[in-house]
Design a protein around this motif. Structure first.
Motif: not given
Length: 432
Positions: A219-220, A222-224, A231-233
């Protein structure tokens, strides 16, 4: 006549050459291997990108930075900065193992000739090639603030002009800028006995945070997500989808190239910098005057107040401005004929990195307004090399078919009535 000549032997040029050789093309590489990294970065600097995202690109996935470091007993670990010297040595190792022999010559002119190009060097006879890839790095595009341009020699310099900062020991040095080059140059100056002061228009400095572990709960992650640019989308998109960036409208691409992944310091530098370097934030440089052997800077605060700073030297860590007009080795008529991305001064490119002049390809900083900010980093070399060589092969195939249909390997512009400065079949509207 060669199939492809690559001008430049940095990470992009070497990667392109590796892919071209593996594809069976007749390729030559011209330039000093890793010149910008070896000659224009101060001793003591570190690679800002993570080692796993700083590989040069070979088509078989070999010759990685980790492979090189393993053979030298060096650590190429996530979250552990690698010295620039080690990265430069890696590039030299890559050149020896993955690339045809690099010819250390200085290219002085690239000119259209017939159905290809003539390349002049300072050291030998002209070369003829069907296609050319310009991977010239950043040095042709050094940006000096206007206020510093009229100073006498010795009063100001660019951060890329120094290999050894120890020469400034005991002297006051103003460093202009707020990015990694400015922050690390200032820290190294202090550590070499100089008395630096950072001057920046920004009201605050931005610092990257320490990288998250590579292996995290799903989950972490996927979020970042991790990516080659951080990092990050948003970083992931710039890193993994340069082909999608190219499909955006030109004004949007210009804005992304100019603003995405803006100036910021590496997390591992912050303590070294803040303990030793005073800063003048929110100060804009508007004037510089030589007073004897010293330099007097006129600054203006965001409140409109005037500040005078007197120093022994000024170092502008103000980056690079990609602009075809500054690429003097490229024939002036050819430059003028190229289609550009809006007002950026950078060439509009096909999906295979080919410009609007058939057979002329670009790589590196000049391609950021076409493919996005990943082209400013080593990480972009992998995407570039594969796509560009595919574009070269397609161009050579097109020319082969044309030669087969006309019975000649050359196109006579005089006979065709094509005006000088515009290539035959000029594909202003046919960029793929």
């Amino acid at each position: 006549m060669d199939d492809l000549v690559v001008v430049g032997a940095g990470p992009y040029g070497l990667s392109i050459a590796a892919h071209a050789a593996a594809a069976g093309l007749g390729v030559r590489v011209l330039g000093r291997p890793m010149a910008s990294w070896r000659d224009h970065m101060p001793e003591g600097m570190y690679l800002k990108s993570e080692p796993w995202s700083s590989n040069l690109s070979a088509p078989d996935g070999r010759h990685t930075l980790a492979e090189y470091c393993a053979t030298r007993g060096l650590a190429a670990e996530h979250g552990r900065p690698l010295p620039i010297g080690a990265f430069s040595a890696y590039g030299m190792w890559f050149a020896r193992h993955a690339v045809p022999e690099v010819e250390e010559v200085t290219v002085t002119e690239v000119t259209p000739q017939g159905d290809g190009f003539r390349i002049l060097t300072a050291e030998g006879p002209p070369l003829l090639t069907r296609t050319v890839a310009l991977a010239v790095g950043v040095m042709p595009f050094v940006h000096h603030p206007r206020a510093l341009r009229d100073l006498p020699p010795g009063h100001a310099s660019h951060s890329s002009g120094h290999r050894d900062l120890a020469r400034f020991a005991g002297r006051e040095v103003a460093v202009i800028g707020a990015g990694q080059a400015a922050l690390e140059t200032a820290a190294l100056l202090a550590e070499n006995g100089a008395r630096p002061c950072l001057v920046a228009r920004r009201s605050r400095l931005n610092w990257n945070t320490a990288p998250q572990p590579l292996h995290r709960p799903a989950l972490r992650a996927l979020r970042d997500p991790h990516s080659g640019l951080g990092t990050g989308w948003r970083s992931w998109a710039w890193s993994e989808l340069p082909w999608a960036v190219r499909r955006l409208p030109a004004p949007t691409r210009e804005r992304i190239a100019a603003t995405a992944l803006g100036p910021a310091g590496a997390w591992w530098l912050r303590d070294r910098f803040e303990r030793k370097v005073p800063v003048l934030l929110g100060h804009r440089l508007h004037r510089a005057v030589a007073v004897g052997e010293r330099t007097r800077l006129g600054l203006t605060t965001t409140a409109g107040e005037s500040v005078v700073l007197d120093v022994a030297h000024v170092i502008a860590a103000t980056g690079f401005t990609p602009d075809l007009a500054r690429l003097e080795l490229l024939d002036a008529g050819l430059r003028a004929a190229l289609e550009t991305v809006g007002d950026s001064g950078s060439p509009e490119l096909s999906s295979g990195f080919e410009s609007s002049w058939p057979g002329l390809f670009f790589a590196g900083l000049l391609t950021a307004p076409s493919f996005g900010p990943s082209m400013r980093f080593v990480h972009g070399a992998g995407f570039t090399a594969g796509r560009l060589v595919k574009g070269v092969r397609q161009r050579l195939g097109d020319r082969g078919r044309r030669r087969g249909s006309t019975g000649t390997a050359r196109f006579d512009r005089a006979a065709s009535g094509v005006r000088p400065g515009v290539p035959p079949g000029h594909p202003k509207t046919s960029l793929r």
